[in-house]
Motif scaffolding. Structure first.
Motif, PDB file in Angstrom:
ATOM      1  N   THR A 210      13.025 116.014 122.073  1.00  0.00           N
ATOM      2  CA  THR A 210      11.748 116.240 121.396  1.00  0.00           C
ATOM      3  C   THR A 210      11.848 115.901 119.918  1.00  0.00           C
ATOM      4  O   THR A 210      12.933 115.956 119.330  1.00  0.00           O
ATOM      5  CB  THR A 210      11.291 117.705 121.544  1.00  0.00           C
ATOM      6  OG1 THR A 210      10.039 117.901 120.855  1.00  0.00           O
ATOM      7  CG2 THR A 210      12.325 118.670 120.987  1.00  0.00           C
ATOM      8  N   ARG A 212       9.979 117.660 117.813  1.00  0.00           N
ATOM      9  CA  ARG A 212       9.524 118.882 117.160  1.00  0.00           C
ATOM     10  C   ARG A 212      10.694 119.621 116.516  1.00  0.00           C
ATOM     11  O   ARG A 212      11.833 119.560 116.979  1.00  0.00           O
ATOM     12  CB  ARG A 212       8.806 119.787 118.165  1.00  0.00           C
ATOM     13  CG  ARG A 212       7.579 119.118 118.754  1.00  0.00           C
ATOM     14  CD  ARG A 212       6.909 119.952 119.821  1.00  0.00           C
ATOM     15  NE  ARG A 212       6.248 121.118 119.275  1.00  0.00           N
ATOM     16  CZ  ARG A 212       5.435 121.909 119.988  1.00  0.00           C
ATOM     17  NH1 ARG A 212       5.198 121.631 121.264  1.00  0.00           N
ATOM     18  NH2 ARG A 212       4.863 122.961 119.444  1.00  0.00           N
ATOM     19  N   ASP A 213      10.401 120.341 115.442  1.00  0.00           N
ATOM     20  CA  ASP A 213      11.408 121.126 114.745  1.00  0.00           C
ATOM     21  C   ASP A 213      11.930 122.223 115.657  1.00  0.00           C
ATOM     22  O   ASP A 213      11.165 122.867 116.381  1.00  0.00           O
ATOM     23  CB  ASP A 213      10.798 121.751 113.486  1.00  0.00           C
ATOM     24  CG  ASP A 213      11.836 122.514 112.687  1.00  0.00           C
ATOM     25  OD1 ASP A 213      11.978 123.733 112.922  1.00  0.00           O
ATOM     26  OD2 ASP A 213      12.509 121.902 111.848  1.00  0.00           O
ATOM     27  N   ALA A 216      10.180 125.574 115.378  1.00  0.00           N
ATOM     28  CA  ALA A 216       8.729 125.670 115.581  1.00  0.00           C
ATOM     29  C   ALA A 216       8.443 126.585 116.760  1.00  0.00           C
ATOM     30  O   ALA A 216       9.114 126.534 117.788  1.00  0.00           O
ATOM     31  CB  ALA A 216       8.140 124.288 115.826  1.00  0.00           C
ATOM     32  N   VAL A 230      11.173 126.177 119.895  1.00  0.00           N
ATOM     33  CA  VAL A 230      11.663 124.995 120.609  1.00  0.00           C
ATOM     34  C   VAL A 230      13.122 125.202 120.996  1.00  0.00           C
ATOM     35  O   VAL A 230      13.539 124.858 122.114  1.00  0.00           O
ATOM     36  CB  VAL A 230      11.493 123.735 119.738  1.00  0.00           C
ATOM     37  CG1 VAL A 230      12.162 122.531 120.389  1.00  0.00           C
ATOM     38  CG2 VAL A 230      10.012 123.452 119.484  1.00  0.00           C
TER      39      VAL A 230
END
Length: 519
Positions: A210, A212-213, A216, A230
């Motif tokens: 991913t 994403r952080d 997050a 995540v």
């Protein structure tokens, strides 16, 4: 602009700690025993040490290799033990030998990589003029070797242990004598089946699926309403046996089930034994290798099984929903292990599920349903018309919860390809199928009352209080055609379709939710 080198402290092979910066001109070098070029330059480094012009700190990448180098070359210079490779990682060593010259404050002044005789000679003449070296006896050039830190598995471990690691979850230490799999069982991290130990390296690899952080927050999972970051979802994806490319599907599914409309808390807590059923649509199905054909609702597909299991483990381990706690299912449900599959859009003559629900065909989407049982088979090998077959679907679906329980909520019908062909020959649309299901299951309320021979329906007293017109009014199985959801999946051979029976619908229960899958 010169850079300040990272400070460190390592023990030499005699056990004495050596710290950098040293407060004086220093040569820091990185070597490993199995590198021919490192062996070539070891006498040069020993000569630099003997000259006494600088402090020399040579870090070897394995302890056993250090002992071999000392014996092979008769070294008296300090050879430091960097077998953890933490200092090599901090220095971003790609090639050995790497030689760095630093001033008293640790600021880099010069460097050498590999072996080029002219460069090394200049380096020694400028910084180590008293070193005794026979340069003409040395080759003109030799390539360096790859640092151990460049090994992919080792690199993941080092990145996981570094200070700027994206991992923030609590780490659990396991005693060397403990069996890691039994430990995970004992700690309650599993669903009753073995899981993959979520080592930092594996979690980092999973996070590679991913953009994403890692910190997050994707959703807050009931009943504890714990934040599902995540990273924490990735940990459960590792436990479930997912590949990194599955992670976006797992995250989107968790976001969907935590939507208030879906009501995952009620789904978990009901004694009826409801569980999420996940259907994946769009390009991601083939990209991650999901099975939409033979055995689609069963075992054998890693993607199907692992995605569904990861969601269930996250609900358990992050949200806290565990059997005997807030999960109160009377009988349980095998779908509480996993139930995730894709629609075979290409085999369907109709709009796929996600397009029906407002998404573009090119979107990748997961849709979640709260189901109590399934798949129950509709076995019809004799119907030759679409009307007959859709009526058979209705009669099979009428058994949901109880044959006398009408005005029901959602059901999911999975139509097999052979049944699709029968329906398609007569031009039946999904709307036509739903209408025929409702028509075939319509019963007067008078036929849906409990009797001395069988219960489960309206009470005789309630029925008697109704006007005659209402008692005789036909009532279909489902509250509306919109409660009948249709997808296509399964093998080309076999006139068998499947039905999932839904939990309570509407605001008092659960309604299906679709979520776009983003990287």
């Amino acid at each position: 602009m010169a850079s300040v080198l990272p400070p460190f402290s390592l023990a030499d092979m005699a056990g004495e700690d050596r710290a950098f910066p040293t407060g004086s001109l220093t040569v820091v070098c990185f070597v490993k025993e199995d590198c021919p070029t490192c062996n070539l330059v070891m006498p040069l480094l020993q000569a630099a040490h003997d000259a006494g012009d600088v402090t020399l700190l040579a870090a070897g990448q394995t302890a056993e290799g250090n002992r071999t180098l000392i014996e092979r070359h008769g070294l008296t210079m300090p050879l430091l033990d960097d077998s953890t490779l933490k200092v090599s990682f901090a220095y971003d060593v790609e090639t050995v030998p790497l030689v760095l010259l630093a001033d008293a404050d640790g600021e880099e002044a010069d460097r050498l990589v590999g072996f080029d005789r002219a460069e090394w000679r200049t380096f020694f003449e400028n910084h180590l003029p008293d070193a005794d070296v026979d340069w003409e006896s040395l080759p003109k050039w030799r390539p360096g070797c790859g640092s151990l830190t460049q090994d992919p598995v080792i690199a993941e471990r080092l990145r996981a242990a570094s200070e700027n690691s994206p991992l923030r979850a609590r780490k659990i230490e396991i005693a060397p004598a403990d069996d890691v799999h039994e430990f995970l069982f004992d700690q309650g991290f599993t669903d009753g089946l073995p899981v993959v130990p979520p080592t930092p390296e594996r979690v980092l690899r999973m996070l590679g699926g991913t953009r994403r952080d890692s910190q997050a927050v994707v959703a807050e999972i009931p009943p504890n309403y714990a934040p599902a970051t995540v990273e924490k979802i990735a940990i459960n994806a590792v436990l479930a046996g997912c590949k990194p490319e599955y992670l976006p599907v797992v995250m989107a599914t968790i976001e969907a089930i935590c939507n208030k409309t879906f009501n995952i808390h009620g789904v978990n807590a009901t004694t009826m034994g409801a569980s999420p059923v996940m259907i994946v649509n769009g390009p991601i199905r083939e990209r991650i290798g999901m099975n939409m054909g033979l055995g689609v609702l069963g075992q054998g597909s890693r993607a199907n099984a692992a995605i569904g299991r990861a969601v269930r483990l996250a609900v358990r381990n992050i949200g806290g929903a565990k059997p005997g706690g807030t999960e109160r299912s009377t009988l349980g449900n095998p779908m509480k292990f996993t139930m995730c599959f894709p629609e075979w859009e290409e085999r369907s003559p109709w709009e796929p599920l996600h397009v029906e629900r407002g998404f573009a065909p090119e979107d990748s989407v997961v849709t979640v349903f709260a189901m109590t049982s399934g798949p129950a088979l509709c076995v019809d090998q004799s119907s030759r018309t679409a009307k007959q077959l859709a009526g058979s679907f209705g009669l099979s679906m009428e058994a949901a919860h109880h044959v006398r329980a009408h005005n029901a909520g959602d059901a999911l019908l999975v139509i097999s390809p052979e049944h699709v062909d029968t329906l398609q020959r007569d031009g039946f649309t999904k709307h036509d199928i739903r209408e025929q299901i409702q028509k075939a299951t319509a019963r007067p309320l008078a036929d849906l009352a409990s009797t001395e021979d069988a219960g489960g329906g309206l009470s005789p007293e309630r029925l008697a209080a109704m006007p005659e017109e209402r008692r005789n009014r036909p009532t279909p199985k489902f509250a509306s055609t919109g409660n009948i959801h249709i997808v296509v999946a399964g093998a080309e051979a076999g006139k068998f379709s499947g039905v999932f029976h839904g939990w309570a619908g509407g605001e008092i229960g659960s309604m299906p939710v679709s979520q776009k899958i983003d990287p």
